[in-house]
Write a protein that holds these residues in place. Structure first.
Motif, PDB file in Angstrom:
ATOM      1  N   TRP A   7       0.834  -1.203   0.000  1.00  0.00           N
ATOM      2  CA  TRP A   7       0.000   0.000   0.000  1.00  0.00           C
ATOM      3  C   TRP A   7       0.871   1.256   0.000  1.00  0.00           C
ATOM      4  O   TRP A   7       0.603   2.207  -0.752  1.00  0.00           O
ATOM      5  N   GLU A  15       4.015   1.552  -1.054  1.00  0.00           N
ATOM      6  CA  GLU A  15       4.680   1.649  -2.363  1.00  0.00           C
ATOM      7  C   GLU A  15       3.733   2.157  -3.439  1.00  0.00           C
ATOM      8  O   GLU A  15       4.086   3.008  -4.248  1.00  0.00           O
ATOM      9  N   ARG A  16       2.513   1.635  -3.463  1.00  0.00           N
ATOM     10  CA  ARG A  16       1.514   2.049  -4.448  1.00  0.00           C
ATOM     11  C   ARG A  16       1.173   3.527  -4.268  1.00  0.00           C
ATOM     12  O   ARG A  16       1.048   4.277  -5.233  1.00  0.00           O
ATOM     13  N   SER A  17       1.037   3.959  -3.024  1.00  0.00           N
ATOM     14  CA  SER A  17       0.726   5.361  -2.748  1.00  0.00           C
ATOM     15  C   SER A  17       1.828   6.274  -3.263  1.00  0.00           C
ATOM     16  O   SER A  17       1.554   7.306  -3.883  1.00  0.00           O
ATOM     17  N   ARG A  54       4.057   5.574  -5.620  1.00  0.00           N
ATOM     18  CA  ARG A  54       4.134   5.447  -7.084  1.00  0.00           C
ATOM     19  C   ARG A  54       3.033   6.240  -7.786  1.00  0.00           C
ATOM     20  O   ARG A  54       3.245   6.804  -8.851  1.00  0.00           O
ATOM     21  N   THR A  55       1.835   6.291  -7.193  1.00  0.00           N
ATOM     22  CA  THR A  55       0.703   6.951  -7.867  1.00  0.00           C
ATOM     23  C   THR A  55       0.545   8.427  -7.481  1.00  0.00           C
ATOM     24  O   THR A  55      -0.413   9.065  -7.896  1.00  0.00           O
TER      25      THR A  55
END
Length: 167
Positions: free
Chosen positions: A45, A47-49, A51-52
């Protein structure tokens, strides 16, 4: 007290903070017994945050995460100019200016974020402490979800929708 962007390495500390915060207040949507993410899921979560282009701020006291602000920008084109955030602070650290410091840092970030115009949040109508903080920072109510929250004792509460334009 330090406020900084979260890193993948914060996953375990964030989980510990969330478990503590969810267990000591009735102001959050998630109950402690519902929160069962693994460290790997939390790392993903974070990492995704990152990255986006979303934002996770952590507040630390003596190297322990005691507060967090997370912001998620809407991904659909028609609403990509806005996003939602939430704040959790452990009860022991409430009323010490931590929420104000995190909100100030977040709003400074939001004002510089390309294309981001509107910041939104949802707050339980009985959370007067949080509503007072948001109003101090210029947030306004734009709607109300009536009887949206069913509390442990069987009573209902409204949820307020609030917003602030940063551009």
């Amino acid at each position: 007290m330090q406020i900084r962007s979260a890193a993948k390495s914060d996953a375990e500390a964030i989980l510990a903070h969330c478990r503590k915060a969810f267990g000591e207040t009735d102001f959050l949507m998630t109950e402690a017994d519902e929160f069962n993410l693994t460290i790997a899921e939390e790392e993903a979560w974070i990492e995704r945050s990152i990255r986006t282009g979303d934002l996770i701020l952590v507040a630390e006291v003596d190297n322990e995460v005691v507060g967090m602000l997370n912001f998620r920008r809407s991904k659909s084109k028609k609403v990509n100019h806005l996003g939602y955030f939430g704040i959790t602070i452990q009860e022991k650290y409430c009323n010490q200016g931590l929420g104000s410091k995190m909100l100030k840092q977040f709003l400074e970030w939001a004002e510089e974020e390309p294309g981001l115009e509107k910041i939104c949040l949802e707050v339980f109508a009985y959370n007067q402490r949080a509503i007072h903080l948001y109003r101090q920072f210029g947030f306004q109510e734009e709607g109300r979800k009536v009887k949206h929250i069913k509390r442990k004792d069987g009573t209902y509460a409204d949820e307020l929708l609030m917003y602030k334009f940063v551009k």
